[in-house]
Design a protein around this motif. Structure first.
Motif, PDB file in Angstrom:
ATOM      1  N   LYS A   1      14.602  -2.070   5.993  1.00  0.00           N
ATOM      2  CA  LYS A   1      13.983  -2.857   5.305  1.00  0.00           C
ATOM      3  C   LYS A   1      13.348  -2.131   4.205  1.00  0.00           C
ATOM      4  N   LEU A   2      13.115  -0.728   4.704  1.00  0.00           N
ATOM      5  CA  LEU A   2      12.304   0.129   3.451  1.00  0.00           C
ATOM      6  C   LEU A   2      13.233   0.229   2.326  1.00  0.00           C
ATOM      7  N   LEU A   3      14.514   0.747   2.783  1.00  0.00           N
ATOM      8  CA  LEU A   3      15.455   0.876   1.570  1.00  0.00           C
ATOM      9  C   LEU A   3      16.046  -0.188   0.873  1.00  0.00           C
ATOM     10  N   GLU A   4      15.690  -1.384   1.222  1.00  0.00           N
ATOM     11  CA  GLU A   4      16.244  -2.653   0.621  1.00  0.00           C
ATOM     12  C   GLU A   4      15.046  -3.170  -0.254  1.00  0.00           C
ATOM     13  N   CYS A   5      13.803  -2.535  -0.468  1.00  0.00           N
ATOM     14  CA  CYS A   5      12.927  -2.953  -1.437  1.00  0.00           C
ATOM     15  C   CYS A   5      12.643  -1.930  -2.324  1.00  0.00           C
ATOM     16  N   GLU A   6      11.504  -2.116  -3.221  1.00  0.00           N
ATOM     17  CA  GLU A   6      11.381  -1.141  -4.280  1.00  0.00           C
ATOM     18  C   GLU A   6      11.159   0.285  -3.844  1.00  0.00           C
ATOM     19  N   ILE A   7      10.962   0.672  -2.544  1.00  0.00           N
ATOM     20  CA  ILE A   7      10.734   1.991  -2.147  1.00  0.00           C
ATOM     21  C   ILE A   7      11.911   2.896  -2.320  1.00  0.00           C
ATOM     22  N   MET A   8      13.215   2.196  -2.590  1.00  0.00           N
ATOM     23  CA  MET A   8      14.556   2.654  -2.890  1.00  0.00           C
ATOM     24  C   MET A   8      14.503   3.188  -4.203  1.00  0.00           C
ATOM     25  N   GLU A   9      14.067   2.379  -4.942  1.00  0.00           N
ATOM     26  CA  GLU A   9      14.054   2.840  -6.566  1.00  0.00           C
ATOM     27  C   GLU A   9      13.077   4.121  -6.767  1.00  0.00           C
ATOM     28  N   ILE A  10      11.958   3.847  -5.987  1.00  0.00           N
ATOM     29  CA  ILE A  10      10.747   4.937  -6.387  1.00  0.00           C
ATOM     30  C   ILE A  10      11.326   6.121  -5.886  1.00  0.00           C
ATOM     31  N   LEU A  11      12.196   6.255  -4.625  1.00  0.00           N
ATOM     32  CA  LEU A  11      12.836   7.425  -4.026  1.00  0.00           C
ATOM     33  C   LEU A  11      13.577   8.168  -5.083  1.00  0.00           C
ATOM     34  N   SER A  12      14.405   7.189  -5.595  1.00  0.00           N
ATOM     35  CA  SER A  12      15.452   7.454  -6.561  1.00  0.00           C
ATOM     36  C   SER A  12      15.186   8.290  -7.776  1.00  0.00           C
ATOM     37  N   VAL A  13      13.875   7.675  -8.293  1.00  0.00           N
ATOM     38  CA  VAL A  13      13.346   8.078  -9.743  1.00  0.00           C
ATOM     39  C   VAL A  13      12.781   9.256  -9.259  1.00  0.00           C
ATOM     40  N   ILE A  14      11.752   9.691  -8.278  1.00  0.00           N
ATOM     41  CA  ILE A  14      11.218  11.126  -7.854  1.00  0.00           C
ATOM     42  C   ILE A  14      12.492  11.807  -7.574  1.00  0.00           C
ATOM     43  N   GLY A  15      13.493  11.560  -6.607  1.00  0.00           N
ATOM     44  CA  GLY A  15      14.451  12.324  -6.360  1.00  0.00           C
ATOM     45  C   GLY A  15      15.169  13.070  -7.453  1.00  0.00           C
ATOM     46  N   LYS A  16      15.543  12.254  -8.454  1.00  0.00           N
ATOM     47  CA  LYS A  16      16.169  12.806  -9.562  1.00  0.00           C
ATOM     48  C   LYS A  16      15.456  13.371 -10.761  1.00  0.00           C
TER      49      LYS A  16
ATOM     50  N   ILE B   1       0.728  -1.241   0.071  1.00  0.00           N
ATOM     51  CA  ILE B   1       0.104  -0.026  -0.094  1.00  0.00           C
ATOM     52  C   ILE B   1       0.718   1.324  -0.051  1.00  0.00           C
ATOM     53  N   LEU B   2       2.146   1.316   0.682  1.00  0.00           N
ATOM     54  CA  LEU B   2       2.885   2.405   1.056  1.00  0.00           C
ATOM     55  C   LEU B   2       3.364   2.730  -0.342  1.00  0.00           C
ATOM     56  N   GLN B   3       3.947   1.610  -1.324  1.00  0.00           N
ATOM     57  CA  GLN B   3       4.408   1.610  -2.583  1.00  0.00           C
ATOM     58  C   GLN B   3       3.375   2.401  -3.502  1.00  0.00           C
ATOM     59  N   ARG B   4       2.035   1.948  -3.484  1.00  0.00           N
ATOM     60  CA  ARG B   4       1.086   2.415  -4.326  1.00  0.00           C
ATOM     61  C   ARG B   4       0.679   4.055  -4.106  1.00  0.00           C
ATOM     62  N   LEU B   5       0.854   4.215  -2.951  1.00  0.00           N
ATOM     63  CA  LEU B   5       0.862   5.722  -2.624  1.00  0.00           C
ATOM     64  C   LEU B   5       2.095   6.660  -3.156  1.00  0.00           C
ATOM     65  N   CYS B   6       3.380   6.149  -2.999  1.00  0.00           N
ATOM     66  CA  CYS B   6       4.397   6.735  -3.645  1.00  0.00           C
ATOM     67  C   CYS B   6       4.160   6.838  -5.026  1.00  0.00           C
ATOM     68  N   LEU B   7       3.527   5.915  -5.481  1.00  0.00           N
ATOM     69  CA  LEU B   7       3.643   5.962  -7.010  1.00  0.00           C
ATOM     70  C   LEU B   7       2.150   6.465  -7.724  1.00  0.00           C
ATOM     71  N   HIS B   8       1.559   7.115  -6.716  1.00  0.00           N
ATOM     72  CA  HIS B   8       0.122   7.498  -7.301  1.00  0.00           C
ATOM     73  C   HIS B   8       0.245   8.918  -8.150  1.00  0.00           C
ATOM     74  N   ASP B   9      -0.889   8.749  -9.189  1.00  0.00           N
ATOM     75  CA  ASP B   9      -0.726   9.813 -10.143  1.00  0.00           C
ATOM     76  C   ASP B   9      -1.141  11.231  -9.436  1.00  0.00           C
ATOM     77  N   ASN B  10      -1.941  11.026  -8.355  1.00  0.00           N
ATOM     78  CA  ASN B  10      -2.352  12.287  -7.666  1.00  0.00           C
ATOM     79  C   ASN B  10      -1.263  12.822  -6.855  1.00  0.00           C
ATOM     80  N   PRO B  11      -0.795  14.450  -6.953  1.00  0.00           N
ATOM     81  CA  PRO B  11       0.202  14.649  -6.406  1.00  0.00           C
ATOM     82  C   PRO B  11       0.096  14.687  -4.770  1.00  0.00           C
ATOM     83  N   GLN B  12      -1.295  14.988  -4.272  1.00  0.00           N
ATOM     84  CA  GLN B  12      -1.395  14.846  -3.004  1.00  0.00           C
ATOM     85  C   GLN B  12      -1.301  13.692  -2.311  1.00  0.00           C
ATOM     86  N   VAL B  13      -1.667  12.663  -2.869  1.00  0.00           N
ATOM     87  CA  VAL B  13      -1.632  11.189  -2.446  1.00  0.00           C
ATOM     88  C   VAL B  13      -0.275  10.873  -2.346  1.00  0.00           C
TER      89      VAL B  13
END
Length: 962
Positions: A915-930, A881-893
């Motif tokens: 645990k957070l940074l060893e899963c897909e969350i790390m890639e999501i953060l990298s893509v958004i941060g860059k 669910i957390l990954q879905r929130l981070c990838l959501h199309d709605n900027p507020q979500v």
């Protein structure tokens, strides 16, 4: 069942201040008309905490408060002590906490609360020397030197060598002596002046009598006979001053009240009100009805019943005495109305009402039967009969059982029978006028009297009398009697031709207008049923036109114009009349102006209810209509102009004419005339006016928000619910600071919470949740107030609701409440699924719901780091669910999801961060941060970069080096 919703329209709601994560862009949706209860499998609430755990928490909070007090953080100390008081079950520990909080309030110079807290500690331990001295300090600052002296005297008795206590004792003793000496000299000087009294000296006595020491001195120096001499002087100003002085002396002191003189009112409104206040002060003192603190020891009066009985008999004597003015009689009736019937029907003792029936009912009926045009009548005002009718209603409603009600009816029947005399027409019309008074009061009793053999025939016969006074009384009686359909049918058959004849031929305007109102009432006997018109097409419109003509004529006396409103109250059942009336703006404004007269409130309220179609309407099933037609039964028909679009146009015109201001004035009327039924009608009108969101600003601007609060707290149950619903509609879209200025905003919370009950319909639940959401976003004090009113369980309950809009509204409300410490503590508790519910709601395919749920999680995980770990335990789906929130199309979500990730990285739980940074969350953060800076998603980009920096700080991410 599912409900159909109209399209959403955008609106702005005030939100919590703070970092960007704190929520919310909300939408206002149309409200559900039904709600189906759906409860998911994860329902549940926390179990009870053990007593030992509660005490441990209370002691911990007490220690925290002590630490804050030592460091000078008084506000935080008060907060800790207050929380400890809520948890503590041990009386001795509770006394210590109250004593400590008293010290805090002394520092804050809140002396009243300091004295109250110290008193609570003393209640547990009368020898608590610290509490006694703190109360002494507070009372001294409040100017209550005598009480402060007694407290420090007890302290010195317990510790006779304590220098602080002895110094305070000497200082207070000297101050009391000095104050007493000065006071005695002032009073003696005033008494010498009052041997030849002046207005200024008399007014000085009023000021002195408001102080306990001054009142006692006046009483001890034989001031009462002097005051009675001033009353006997016959000078209104001196009489008024002496009565007000007596009121001050009697307030809150039983001993002075015993044997206090009673003052018969004269024909002066100020004197009548002052005398009424004196009686009320005496009654409150004897019954302990006055709960205010006056700073004096309560005098020991063992039995006050004799004095109370004397007062009651004095008032009854005033009611039927020819020596009393009309104004004085009105005030006597008002006092009986206020003090005799029970205010709360749960109380068992209603002996005063039974006593009043046995000794005073016939005297009250005598007032109802007075006819000013006849000789040898009691002095009366225009309102006297109505006030007597209200008292009769209150008395009858206060009775508990059928035998008591039968006795009431028998006394009335006996009185009326004794008045009927074939040889004396004056006695006959007196009896008919009594029946009119009963019909305006306890209608059930009045209707029973009308049903006696020959009474209706007598009324009709009097209409044909040659004496105008007979016609006047008979027409009024017919008007009041026609409220029951069976009576109306009799009058339509036997009296319509007489009323028409009187209307056409009489030259007396008083009779003419009453005959017209009688025709109006009979013409509306079919209610709003279009097929049940009593008169020919166009007749009711002609009658209404004449009523409007009289209404706007300033040359007519007020009483005649008020009868015109009575006529419109009946005729506005007809939709054609409603339309004509609201288009006549001068007539509406004339009615609003006359509504300031308290005797016409009910008629005005009925007219407004009819014009807004806000009366109760039963839903008729189409199948039953078809069945009725098939069996040739009557089927009510709706007038074409009673459809929704016509109603909306009428409401717009009424708002333009100033109906809200008129309603606000009506709500402020005297409680003896503003009956519960009238309050219900006003509540219905307010609800109808607030249906369109665009009109709510107008209602607020004219004081409608403030006026609704008393209607929501008092009156009939349907009336309170309607007022609460109207309040919810206004609270959901208005700035609370403007709609409910000052402290009134805190009074709005309880009515809104009452609408969350499961027996209320979906519309009311939804509007209440939206209103509470807006209030919760306004201030921390309001959030605490909502929690104290026990709204949280109901809000949590609606977060499980199947209906989308109600579930959204409940989640948004919870989002605005989670910044409150008490709410956060509930989420920290074990044994419930509150966190699990928020996590699962974040996974729903509903952007608005996700914004609210994710916003709540973001604030909770920021405020309480333990909740970051708890979030991973309550549901196995949390990471997905957390990954879905981070990838959501709605900027507020997406922004809220990333804030939750940042809070988890910042939670001091290294395993969770790893645990957070060893899963897909790390890639999501990298893509958004860059990503390149983007105005629409900049908040999300910034938080993603913060997460990456935090990961580097924790050593879980190594910076790339070339």
């Amino acid at each position: 069942m599912s409900s159909t919703w109209t399209s959403p329209s955008q609106r702005t709601v005030r939100v919590l201040k703070g970092p960007p994560l704190l929520f919310i862009d909300k939408r206002r949706w149309s409200c559900p008309t039904s709600v189906s209860t759906g409860i998911n499998s994860i329902r549940g609430d926390g179990g009870l905490q053990r007593t030992k755990k509660l005490m441990a928490e209370a002691n911990q909070l007490k220690d925290e408060g002590n630490a804050y007090f030592q460091s000078g953080e008084i506000d935080k100390a008060i907060e800790s002590y207050t929380q400890a008081i809520k948890l503590c079950k041990d009386k001795k520990v509770l006394a210590i906490i109250y004593r400590n909080r008293s010290a805090c309030y002394l520092k804050k110079e809140n002396y009243t609360t300091a004295a109250s807290d110290a008193s609570r500690a003393i209640d547990v331990d009368a020898a608590d020397i610290k509490a006694l001295y703190r109360r002494c300090q507070a009372l001294e600052k409040l100017g209550k030197l005598d009480m402060a002296f007694k407290d420090v005297q007890r302290c010195a008795t317990i510790e006779p060598k304590n220098k602080t206590f002895l110094d305070t004792l000497r200082r207070l003793g000297a101050e009391i002596q000095r104050h007493t000496t000065i006071l005695a000299l002032r009073i003696l000087a005033l008494f010498s002046v009052l041997s030849n009294p002046t207005y200024d000296a008399a007014n000085n006595l009023i000021v002195l009598a408001r102080e306990d020491a001054g009142a006692e001195r006046i009483f001890q120096n034989n001031g009462v006979p002097l005051l009675m001499n001033m009353i006997d002087s016959g000078k209104p100003a001196m009489m008024l001053a002496s009565i007000r002085t007596l009121s001050g002396m009697c307030t809150g002191h039983k001993a002075r009240v015993s044997g206090a003189p009673t003052v018969m009112a004269i024909d002066n409104e100020e004197l009548a009100l002052a005398t009424c206040n004196l009686f009320q002060c005496i009654n409150d003192s004897l019954t302990c009805g006055d709960k205010r603190i006056y700073g004096k020891e309560e005098a020991m009066v063992l039995d006050s019943n004799k004095d109370l009985m004397t007062i009651l008999l004095s008032l009854l004597e005033m009611v039927a005495s020819k020596k009393v003015s009309g104004l004085g009689r009105d005030q006597a009736l008002n006092l009986l109305t206020k003090n005799v019937p029970r205010k709360n029907k749960k109380e068992n003792d209603h002996t005063k009402t039974l006593f009043l029936i046995d000794h005073g009912l016939k005297k009250i009926l005598k007032v109802c039967g007075q006819i000013p045009d006849l000789p040898d009548q009691l002095p009366m005002t225009d309102d006297s009969q109505l006030i007597a009718s209200v008292l009769l209603t209150k008395m009858y409603d206060d009775l508990k059982c059928d035998p008591e009600r039968d006795n009431f009816r028998d006394v009335c029947d006996e009185y009326i029978k004794a008045k009927f005399d074939p040889k004396d027409m004056d006695r006959n019309i007196h009896a008919i006028n009594v029946i009119s008074g009963l019909l305006q009061g306890p209608f059930e009793v009045g209707n029973a009297m009308v049903g006696r053999q020959g009474v209706m025939e007598m009324m009709v016969a009097l209409c044909a009398s040659e004496r105008e006074v007979d016609q006047l009384v008979a027409v009024e009686a017919l008007i009041h009697a026609a409220s029951k359909c069976s009576r109306a049918s009799f009058i339509i058959t036997n009296g319509v031709s007489l009323l028409k004849e009187m209307y056409k031929k009489t030259k007396n305007e008083k009779i003419k207008i009453r005959a017209l109102v009688g025709l109006c009432k009979l013409g509306s006997a079919g209610g709003d049923d279009y097929s049940m018109r009593q008169f020919a097409e166009g007749s009711t419109e002609k009658l209404a036109k004449q009523c409007r003509k009289w209404l706007v004529n300033p040359q007519l006396d007020t009483r005649t114009r008020k009868w015109a409103i009575e006529g419109l109250a009946y005729l506005t059942n007809d939709a054609d009349v409603k339309d004509d009336f609201v288009e006549d703006e001068p007539a509406m404004k004339a009615m609003f102006e006359l509504s300031k007269d308290k005797t016409i409130l009910y008629a005005v309220a009925c007219t407004l209810v009819n014009c807004t179609n806000s009366y109760e309407k039963k839903d008729i099933l189409p199948e039953l209509v078809q069945l009725a037609k098939f069996s040739k039964q009557h089927v009510p028909e709706q007038h074409p102009k009673d459809k929704k679009d016509f109603i909306e146009k009428r409401i717009k015109r009424m708002l333009k004419a100033g109906v809200t201001s008129a309603l606000t004035v009506m709500v402020k009327a005297d409680s003896s005339v503003l009956t519960d039924q009238t309050k219900e009608l006003l509540s219905r009108v307010f609800l109808a006016l607030s249906q369109d969101v665009k009109d709510r600003g107008t209602i607020v601007a004219h004081g409608g928000g403030k006026a609704l609060i008393p209607l929501a707290l008092e009156g009939t149950n349907p009336g309170r619910v309607k007022a609460c619903h109207a309040l919810a509609k206004i609270a959901s879209v208005s700035n609370p600071e403007i709609a409910f200025p000052g402290e009134r905003v805190y009074e709005v919370v309880r009515p809104l919470v009452s609408l969350l009950a499961t027996d209320r319909d979906g519309m009311e639940n939804y509007e209440a949740l939206k209103g509470l959401t807006n209030l919760a976003g306004f201030s921390e004090k309001l959030r605490v107030k909502i929690v104290k009113e026990k709204a949280l369980p109901e809000i949590e309950n609606y977060m499980f609701e199947d209906h989308e809009q109600i579930r959204r509204a409940a989640t948004e409300c919870m989002c605005n409440l989670v910044s409150c410490k008490e709410v956060q503590e509930r989420y920290l508790q074990d044994g419930n699924d509150k966190m699990k519910l928020l996590v699962l709601l974040c996974g729903e395919d509903d952007d608005v719901l996700q914004i609210a749920a994710a916003g709540a999680l973001a604030m909770l995980t920021a405020a309480k780091k333990k909740l970051c770990t708890k979030m991973t335990v309550v549901s196995t789906q949390w990471l997905e669910i957390l990954q879905r929130l981070c990838l959501h199309d709605n900027p507020q979500v997406q922004h809220r999801g990333l804030v939750i990730v940042f809070n988890m990285l910042n939670s001091d739980d290294s395993e969770l961060a790893k645990k957070l940074l060893e899963c897909e969350i790390m890639e999501i953060l990298s893509v958004i941060g860059k990503a390149e800076d983007n105005l629409k998603r900049q908040d999300s980009i910034d938080v993603a970069r913060m997460c990456l920096v935090k990961g580097m700080d924790l050593g879980l991410i190594k910076p790339f080096t070339s």
